[in-house]
Design a protein around this motif. Structure first.
Motif, PDB file in Angstrom:
ATOM      1  N   MET A 123       2.243  -7.915   1.050  1.00  0.00           N
ATOM      2  CA  MET A 123       1.070  -8.433   1.763  1.00  0.00           C
ATOM      3  C   MET A 123       0.495  -7.371   2.709  1.00  0.00           C
ATOM      4  N   LEU A 124       1.373  -6.662   3.416  1.00  0.00           N
ATOM      5  CA  LEU A 124       0.905  -5.663   4.374  1.00  0.00           C
ATOM      6  C   LEU A 124       0.243  -4.477   3.677  1.00  0.00           C
ATOM      7  N   GLY A 125       0.538  -4.305   2.365  1.00  0.00           N
ATOM      8  CA  GLY A 125      -0.085  -3.209   1.626  1.00  0.00           C
ATOM      9  C   GLY A 125      -1.431  -3.581   1.033  1.00  0.00           C
ATOM     10  N   MET A 126      -1.832  -4.817   1.194  1.00  0.00           N
ATOM     11  CA  MET A 126      -3.101  -5.273   0.626  1.00  0.00           C
ATOM     12  C   MET A 126      -4.252  -4.964   1.577  1.00  0.00           C
ATOM     13  N   PRO A 127      -5.486  -4.937   1.053  1.00  0.00           N
ATOM     14  CA  PRO A 127      -6.657  -4.739   1.934  1.00  0.00           C
ATOM     15  C   PRO A 127      -6.683  -5.790   3.048  1.00  0.00           C
ATOM     16  N   HIS A 128      -7.253  -5.406   4.188  1.00  0.00           N
ATOM     17  CA  HIS A 128      -7.235  -6.277   5.364  1.00  0.00           C
ATOM     18  C   HIS A 128      -7.865  -7.637   5.072  1.00  0.00           C
ATOM     19  N   GLY A 129      -8.964  -7.657   4.325  1.00  0.00           N
ATOM     20  CA  GLY A 129      -9.633  -8.924   4.022  1.00  0.00           C
ATOM     21  C   GLY A 129      -8.751  -9.865   3.204  1.00  0.00           C
ATOM     22  N   GLU A 130      -7.975  -9.288   2.259  1.00  0.00           N
ATOM     23  CA  GLU A 130      -7.090 -10.134   1.448  1.00  0.00           C
ATOM     24  C   GLU A 130      -5.934 -10.677   2.289  1.00  0.00           C
TER      25      GLU A 130
END
Length: 209
Positions: free
Chosen positions: A131-138
């Protein structure tokens, strides 16, 4: 204003359906404020991160979401039929319809647990490395997803407990023709749970179409 005093088991019982209904509507109003605030916040972040929200929405299981929508719509119908049966004095039929509502609530929770389980098995949960590696919006999308669907599931659990109380009231003859305000209030709460999901489903599952 209707105030009734009846004898039940040798004891006088105060019965004020108007006050009960007003109290229930005030309570429901606070629930609308709670979810309304979350919906407004979601709309604001959707405007700021539209592409990321649409991308994250693609990873939700639309079939399970649609199944839960159908289940809750059906449960609202069975709850309404259960109340109508109680108002006619058809106790057994009322218990049957409310039991069907309870089964629907359990089915909704099982499907929701399965959906959450799939996300956790893919390391998609708050603060996870994926989750922390995903784009901020996601990340924000999934934050809203787990918060709002989790809060709604909690309301489904509370509603299921309330429906159990409704079944007990009818089975014991405490909810009967002319004295169904408690059952009416349980029905109102259940319909609110249904309406909230009607808004949650398109917001989370269909914005990516």
């Amino acid at each position: 204003m209707e105030h009734l005093h009846a004898e039940e088991g040798g004891h006088a019982v105060h019965y004020d359906p108007l006050a009960s209904r007003i109290g229930m509507w005030l309570f429901l109003f606070t629930e609308v404020l709670l979810f309304g605030t979350l919906f407004l916040a979601f709309a604001m972040y959707l405007h700021m991160h539209r592409i990321e929200f649409m991308s994250a929405s693609h990873h939700l299981n639309k079939l399970l979401g649609a199944a839960n929508t159908l289940i809750l719509l059906t449960s609202s119908l069975t709850m309404a039929l259960g109340i109508a049966a109680a108002e006619r004095g058809a106790r057994r039929l009322s218990v049957l319809f409310q039991a069907a509502t309870l089964v629907a609530a359990l089915a909704f929770l099982v499907i929701k647990a399965q959906e959450w389980g799939e996300k956790f098995s893919h390391d998609l949960h708050p603060k996870s490395p994926t989750m922390l590696g995903m784009p901020h919006g996601e990340q924000i999308f999934y934050g809203f997803y787990f918060t709002m669907t989790g809060l709604h599931a909690l309301h489904v659990i509370i509603g299921a407990v309330a429906v159990c109380a409704g079944i007990w009231l009818v089975a014991k003859g405490k909810a009967r023709p002319g004295r169904t305000v408690a059952l009416d209030n349980i029905g109102l709460y259940w319909h609110l749970v249904d309406v909230v999901w009607i808004f949650l489903f398109p917001l989370f599952y269909l914005i990516g179409r």
